[in-house]
Write an enzyme that holds these catalytic residues in place. Structure first.
Site, mmCIF file in Angstrom:
data_model
loop_
_atom_site.group_PDB
_atom_site.id
_atom_site.type_symbol
_atom_site.label_atom_id
_atom_site.label_comp_id
_atom_site.label_asym_id
_atom_site.label_seq_id
_atom_site.Cartn_x
_atom_site.Cartn_y
_atom_site.Cartn_z
ATOM 1 N N GLY A 40 26.442 1.797 26.729
ATOM 2 C CA GLY A 40 26.765 1.600 25.321
ATOM 3 C C GLY A 40 26.153 2.686 24.448
ATOM 4 O O GLY A 40 26.697 3.028 23.396
ATOM 5 N N ALA A 41 25.035 3.227 24.914
ATOM 6 C CA ALA A 41 24.362 4.257 24.112
ATOM 7 C C ALA A 41 25.239 5.515 24.018
ATOM 8 O O ALA A 41 25.188 6.234 23.016
ATOM 9 C CB ALA A 41 23.008 4.589 24.712
ATOM 10 N N GLY A 54 2.191 -6.771 -3.697
ATOM 11 C CA GLY A 54 2.990 -7.893 -4.187
ATOM 12 C C GLY A 54 4.451 -7.491 -4.281
ATOM 13 O O GLY A 54 4.922 -6.597 -3.573
ATOM 14 N N GLY A 55 5.138 -8.145 -5.214
ATOM 15 C CA GLY A 55 6.565 -7.863 -5.376
ATOM 16 C C GLY A 55 6.842 -6.416 -5.744
ATOM 17 O O GLY A 55 7.959 -5.920 -5.553
HETATM 18 C C1 HXC Z 1 -3.727 -5.723 -15.861
HETATM 19 C C2 HXC Z 1 -5.064 -4.526 -14.460
HETATM 20 C C3 HXC Z 1 -4.277 -4.934 -13.350
HETATM 21 C C4 HXC Z 1 -3.168 -5.799 -13.589
HETATM 22 C C5 HXC Z 1 -5.828 -3.649 -12.637
HETATM 23 N N1 HXC Z 1 -5.999 -3.740 -13.954
HETATM 24 N N2 HXC Z 1 -4.796 -4.382 -12.243
HETATM 25 N N3 HXC Z 1 -4.781 -4.919 -15.708
HETATM 26 N N4 HXC Z 1 -2.934 -6.152 -14.866
HETATM 27 N N5 HXC Z 1 -2.392 -6.205 -12.621
HETATM 28 C C6 HXC Z 1 -7.020 -3.055 -14.756
HETATM 29 C C7 HXC Z 1 -8.422 -3.569 -14.528
HETATM 30 O O1 HXC Z 1 -8.688 -4.659 -15.343
HETATM 31 C C8 HXC Z 1 -9.255 -2.354 -14.896
HETATM 32 O O2 HXC Z 1 -9.320 -2.278 -16.283
HETATM 33 C C9 HXC Z 1 -8.389 -1.209 -14.447
HETATM 34 O O3 HXC Z 1 -7.061 -1.721 -14.346
HETATM 35 C C10 HXC Z 1 -8.789 -0.669 -13.102
HETATM 36 O O4 HXC Z 1 -8.906 -1.743 -12.183
HETATM 37 P P1 HXC Z 1 -10.169 -1.879 -11.213
HETATM 38 O O5 HXC Z 1 -10.099 -3.252 -10.640
HETATM 39 O O6 HXC Z 1 -11.403 -1.463 -11.903
HETATM 40 O O7 HXC Z 1 -9.794 -0.784 -10.118
HETATM 41 P P2 HXC Z 1 -10.040 -0.800 -8.561
HETATM 42 O O8 HXC Z 1 -11.429 -1.290 -8.274
HETATM 43 O O9 HXC Z 1 -9.637 0.554 -8.067
HETATM 44 O O10 HXC Z 1 -9.044 -1.910 -7.970
HETATM 45 C C11 HXC Z 1 -7.655 -1.722 -8.087
HETATM 46 C C12 HXC Z 1 -6.903 -3.025 -7.729
HETATM 47 C C13 HXC Z 1 -7.485 -4.180 -8.586
HETATM 48 C C14 HXC Z 1 -7.144 -3.325 -6.246
HETATM 49 C C15 HXC Z 1 -5.444 -2.783 -7.952
HETATM 50 O O11 HXC Z 1 -7.510 -3.757 -9.961
HETATM 51 C C16 HXC Z 1 -6.686 -5.423 -8.494
HETATM 52 O O12 HXC Z 1 -6.822 -6.190 -7.530
HETATM 53 N N6 HXC Z 1 -5.853 -5.696 -9.531
HETATM 54 C C17 HXC Z 1 -5.070 -6.873 -9.589
HETATM 55 C C18 HXC Z 1 -3.940 -6.746 -8.663
HETATM 56 C C19 HXC Z 1 -3.020 -7.908 -8.806
HETATM 57 O O13 HXC Z 1 -3.347 -9.045 -8.454
HETATM 58 N N7 HXC Z 1 -1.811 -7.644 -9.427
HETATM 59 C C20 HXC Z 1 -0.881 -8.633 -9.660
HETATM 60 C C21 HXC Z 1 -0.156 -8.748 -8.359
HETATM 61 S S1 HXC Z 1 1.205 -9.829 -8.470
HETATM 62 P P3 HXC Z 1 -10.502 -1.509 -17.025
HETATM 63 O O14 HXC Z 1 -10.288 -1.787 -18.467
HETATM 64 O O15 HXC Z 1 -11.777 -2.052 -16.506
HETATM 65 O O16 HXC Z 1 -10.326 -0.050 -16.719
HETATM 66 C C22 HXC Z 1 2.422 -8.821 -8.752
HETATM 67 C C23 HXC Z 1 3.702 -9.528 -8.744
HETATM 68 C C24 HXC Z 1 4.826 -8.598 -8.919
HETATM 69 O O17 HXC Z 1 2.308 -7.662 -8.911
HETATM 70 C C25 HXC Z 1 6.061 -9.374 -8.658
HETATM 71 C C26 HXC Z 1 7.274 -8.561 -8.857
HETATM 72 C C27 HXC Z 1 8.488 -9.304 -8.453
#
Ligand code: HXC
Length: 510
Positions: A404-405, A169-170
């Protein structure tokens, strides 16, 4: 008093445990080191000074007040690499997936602000699930605060991003602004939108690795400057890279005692250019003969390999090497080579690292895909980068420097300080055959006549003497003496001073 000391130790021990033993074990099971183990490898033993170990998030939604872990998913502070200071932040995936909350972002910003003030590089170890979903816009604001500091730090202190897990993402835009991105093969990925969204929108069925893995970004997109087999290798190589970089733009390039004699002759270079001008040779052999101990830290090794960029030392002092590679696409400048080298040249110029350019370039890559992809503005980036650079610029033409290079590759006309050529250099508007076909069109259908015209053109222009006769080449040198001649030029230029006209900022062709 003893109680308080014990309490402190207990609180520290709890913070060091991050998300708990179960999650630390899960991290290891994925072949990854933990946030703290990574810092132990990256930094000199015992040098790490940690800050904000007791910071906790302030979120009250979704039951988060009962889910507080000291440190809030990122370990920050400073330490040393080979005795030289560096600021670091290391995201802890065991704490809420290393996700970025308002306070997590504030911790990163704290070390970035200090890094800019103190003139000390910043290395970010990224391993995060992105924005802390429970915090919403506070997390987005946190990202933007980091981006803003990345921009302010750009060109002031070196910024390095190590991608050691998810970065999606971002979140990708902070590393994207930094100077170098390295990725770990198999356990890291970077993409703006993940496989699920991609499948819904474009119906492409891709794994995370295919969409944004280390191989893809270090070979195809060029987003990553290098890929390494595991955490350990990446961290050790990052230590090595740091040895070439100054701490900030206020410092000169670092220098170390060299035991490789400058006048070491390289007879092998006298034989390296093949008799047939269309036969390639490996420019990396030339580089190895010229630099101290034959060592170079290559940047973008597997991306746009028709141009080589890397850090090396001559007489112990860091230099940035840019060299056409005849082995790949005949060393042509194409879109990817131009943007790869442009960014490298701009990094070196920002951080006072002299540029050594080795030229064997038949020209810009022709073709529809190049024109459609904007070779005009992409190629202009490299020209621009060389033209604006005020660091010492020493250039050696080994063979072809066409069209040019020729101009672009740190020519005299772009304020090249010392421009040398080997006797084998061919400096002209275009290759002899193409030139003969155009200016002797009447002979083009007759193979013998065309060959005679081609030989005539080659004799007259495909050599370094015409350019040397105009002073565009300062000297035609014996290949075997290249190390000595380039080293002396760099020594002469050590205190070079040159500034560009004052302006708010330039407007390079982005
Ligand atoms: C809060 C999160 C989290 C998040 C993971 N966790 N991502 N908690 N916010 N963004 C937590 C899970 O709940 C879990 O908690 C622990 O971290 C580990 O995650 P798992 O899913 O068990 O790990 P894994 O299977 O290795 O998968 C990793 C992952 C997945 C692929 C990153 O967690 C995931 O898809 N997370 C969400 C990603 C996402 O959509 N992020 C937001 C993107 S938007 P527990 O308690 O069970 O250990 C964004 C915008 C930014 O980032 C913009 C900036 C300008």
């Amino acid at each position: 008093m003893t109680d308080i000391l014990t309490q402190l130790e207990e609180k520290r021990a709890a913070a060091r445990l991050g998300g708990g033993q179960r999650r630390l074990d899960a991290q290891h099971a994925k072949g990854k080191l933990t946030a703290r183990e990574r810092l132990n490898v990256l930094l000199d033993e015992g040098s790490f000074e940690e800050w904000d170990m007791f910071v906790e998030h302030r979120c009250h939604d979704f039951g988060m007040e009962d889910n507080k872990i000291p440190g809030d998913g990122v370990v920050i502070g400073y330490g040393t690499i080979a005795g030289r200071p560096v600021f670091v932040y290391s995201q802890d995936f065991t704490v809420l997936g290393g996700s970025l909350s308002e306070t997590h972002a504030a911790k990163i910003c704290k070390v970035m602000d200090q890094a800019i003030k103190a003139g000390i590089p910043i290395i970010g170890l990224n391993d995060s699930g992105g924005a802390r979903i429970q915090e919403g816009v506070a997390s987005l604001g946190g990202y933007a605060e980091v981006f803003q500091r990345n921009v302010l730090a750009s060109g002031v202190v070196p910024q390095i991003s190590l991608i050691m897990g998810p970065c999606a993402g971002g979140a990708v835009y902070s590393p994207a602004i930094t100077d170098f991105i390295f990725m770990v093969e198999g356990s890291s990925y970077m993409f703006v939108t993940g496989p699920d969204v991609v499948k819904t929108v474009t119906h492409e069925d891709l794994t995370a690795d295919e969409l944004g893995g280390a191989k893809m970004h270090s070979r195809t997109s060029g987003v990553a400057h290098g890929a390494f087999a595991n955490d350990l290798e990446m961290l050790m190589r990052t230590r090595e890279l740091m040895s070439y970089l100054p701490l900030s733009n206020r410092e000169e390039a670092p220098s170390y005692p060299s035991h490789d004699p400058l006048d070491r002759p390289s007879a092998v270079l006298d034989q390296i250019i093949p008799d047939n001008p269309n036969t390639p040779y490996d420019m990396k052999h030339v580089i190895a003969e010229i630099v101290d101990d034959g060592e170079m830290f290559e940047i973008h090794k597997d991306f746009a390999s028709n141009i080589i960029c890397g850090f090396a030392r001559i007489e112990g002092r860091s230099v940035g090497i840019v060299a056409n590679q005849p082995l790949v696409l005949a060393g042509c400048l194409d879109i990817n080579a131009s943007r790869k080298a442009a960014r490298f040249v701009r990094f070196c110029d920002a951080f006072n690292i002299p540029l050594v350019t080795l030229v064997d370039v038949p020209g810009f890559m022709p073709g529809l895909s190049q024109e459609v992809g904007g070779i005009i503005s992409q190629g202009a980036k490299l020209l621009y980068a060389y033209a604006e650079a005020t660091v010492p610029k020493v250039t050696l033409i080994t063979r072809k420097a066409y069209g040019g290079a020729y101009d672009v590759m740190a020519s005299k006309h772009l304020r090249g300080d010392v421009n040398y050529a080997w006797p084998s250099a061919e400096i002209a508007v275009m290759g002899p055959e193409g030139a003969a076909r155009i200016i002797f069109r009447e002979d083009a259908a007759d193979a013998d006549a065309l060959k005679a015209r081609t030989d005539e053109y080659r004799e007259k222009f495909a050599n370094p003497f015409v350019a040397a006769g105009r002073g565009y080449i300062d000297d035609i040198i014996m290949p075997r003496n290249s190390r000595r001649r380039l080293g002396r030029a760099l020594a002469m230029l050590k205190d070079k001073e040159l500034t560009n006209p004052p302006r708010k900022h330039d407007n390079l062709p982005l």
